[in-house]
Design a protein around this motif. Structure first.
Motif, PDB file in Angstrom:
ATOM      1  N   ASN A  64      24.219  -5.211 -90.283  1.00 15.31           N
ATOM      2  CA  ASN A  64      22.770  -5.080 -90.235  1.00 15.31           C
ATOM      3  C   ASN A  64      22.391  -5.159 -88.757  1.00 15.31           C
ATOM      4  O   ASN A  64      22.859  -4.358 -87.975  1.00 15.31           O
ATOM      5  N   CYS A  65      21.588  -6.092 -88.364  1.00 10.27           N
ATOM      6  CA  CYS A  65      21.204  -6.236 -86.964  1.00 10.27           C
ATOM      7  C   CYS A  65      21.527  -7.642 -86.488  1.00 10.27           C
ATOM      8  O   CYS A  65      20.818  -8.590 -86.847  1.00 10.27           O
TER       9      CYS A  65
ATOM     10  N   CYS B 210      22.149   0.491 -87.529  1.00 14.81           N
ATOM     11  CA  CYS B 210      22.343  -0.601 -88.469  1.00 14.81           C
ATOM     12  C   CYS B 210      22.575  -0.004 -89.857  1.00 14.81           C
ATOM     13  O   CYS B 210      22.195   1.138 -90.112  1.00 14.81           O
TER      14      CYS B 210
ATOM     15  N   SER C 115      18.914   5.088 -88.161  1.00 13.24           N
ATOM     16  CA  SER C 115      18.471   3.689 -88.094  1.00 13.24           C
ATOM     17  C   SER C 115      18.766   3.137 -86.713  1.00 13.24           C
ATOM     18  O   SER C 115      19.666   3.604 -86.023  1.00 13.24           O
TER      19      SER C 115
ATOM     20  N   CYS D 211      18.350  -0.866 -84.418  1.00  6.47           N
ATOM     21  CA  CYS D 211      17.933  -2.269 -84.366  1.00  6.47           C
ATOM     22  C   CYS D 211      16.884  -2.433 -83.278  1.00  6.47           C
ATOM     23  O   CYS D 211      17.070  -1.965 -82.153  1.00  6.47           O
TER      24      CYS D 211
ATOM     25  N   CYS E 181      15.999  -3.737 -88.738  1.00  7.12           N
ATOM     26  CA  CYS E 181      16.589  -2.413 -88.864  1.00  7.12           C
ATOM     27  C   CYS E 181      15.454  -1.448 -89.181  1.00  7.12           C
ATOM     28  O   CYS E 181      14.804  -1.555 -90.220  1.00  7.12           O
TER      29      CYS E 181
END
Length: 192
Positions: free
Chosen positions: A87-88, A140, A153, A155, A187
């Motif tokens: 994810n971030c 992300c 996407s 971050c 994200c």
């Protein structure tokens, strides 16, 4: 008679000096060079201890009570768990800042943030740990393959408004001022 004039002159001079010191005693802080760049600075400026005495006299019990939950400091930055890095990833820091510098036209102004024994205002910042994100793309949730849907996407660090008590030297008073504080790494998905 001449002696009375000398005593009168000396007393007048002392009164003028005393009044000038009492009315014009603006506490001059020596802001460290590292704090001249924009943003918060946690280096305690030279002269802050003398200013702290003055600030403590201005702090009223309601102010201290309403801000008293802001106690604590974690000197070690906290990195998000590695299993969440798809994810971030973020880095969280809890720190006490003494000044906030910002550009105002063609000059830099500095706010004095209140950090005293009576009132501590630690600031928690959460920013994207860009050094831990896939180099170049800042993507992300890559496993979702968003590019197949003409999406991408990235971050990004988000901010939130937070109020801090500051000392206004010119008005010799405590004021409440809002700042944009980095609060999370999100994200963000966009169409290509």
């Amino acid at each position: 008679m001449a002696s009375f004039k000398r005593v009168s002159f000396a007393v007048t001079l002392l009164v003028i000096v005393f009044c000038a010191e009492a009315n014009g005693s603006v506490m001059k802080l020596k802001i460290p060079e590292a704090c001249h760049k924009e943003g918060f600075c946690s280096i305690k400026p030279e002269g802050y201890d003398k200013l702290e005495e003055k600030i403590n006299r201005l702090l009223t019990p309601p102010l201290v009570k309403s801000f008293s939950d802001r106690i604590g400091q974690n000197p070690e930055p906290e990195l998000s768990p590695e299993e969440d890095w798809h994810n971030c990833p973020y880095i969280k820091v809890l720190d006490s800042s003494y000044t906030f510098s910002y550009e105002m036209g063609n000059r830099t102004d500095t706010d004095i943030i209140i950090q005293t024994k009576l009132l501590s205002q630690p600031i928690e910042t959460v920013k994207c740990a860009y050094e831990k994100i896939n180099r170049g793309t800042q993507e992300c949730f890559k496993h979702l393959q968003l590019h197949t849907y003409n999406m991408m996407s990235s971050c990004e660090t988000s901010t939130v408004k937070r109020s801090l008590l500051i000392y206004d030297e010119k008005a010799d008073m405590i004021k409440l001022k809002e700042y944009d504080i980095p609060c999370c790494c999100t994200c963000v998905v966009r169409n290509v």
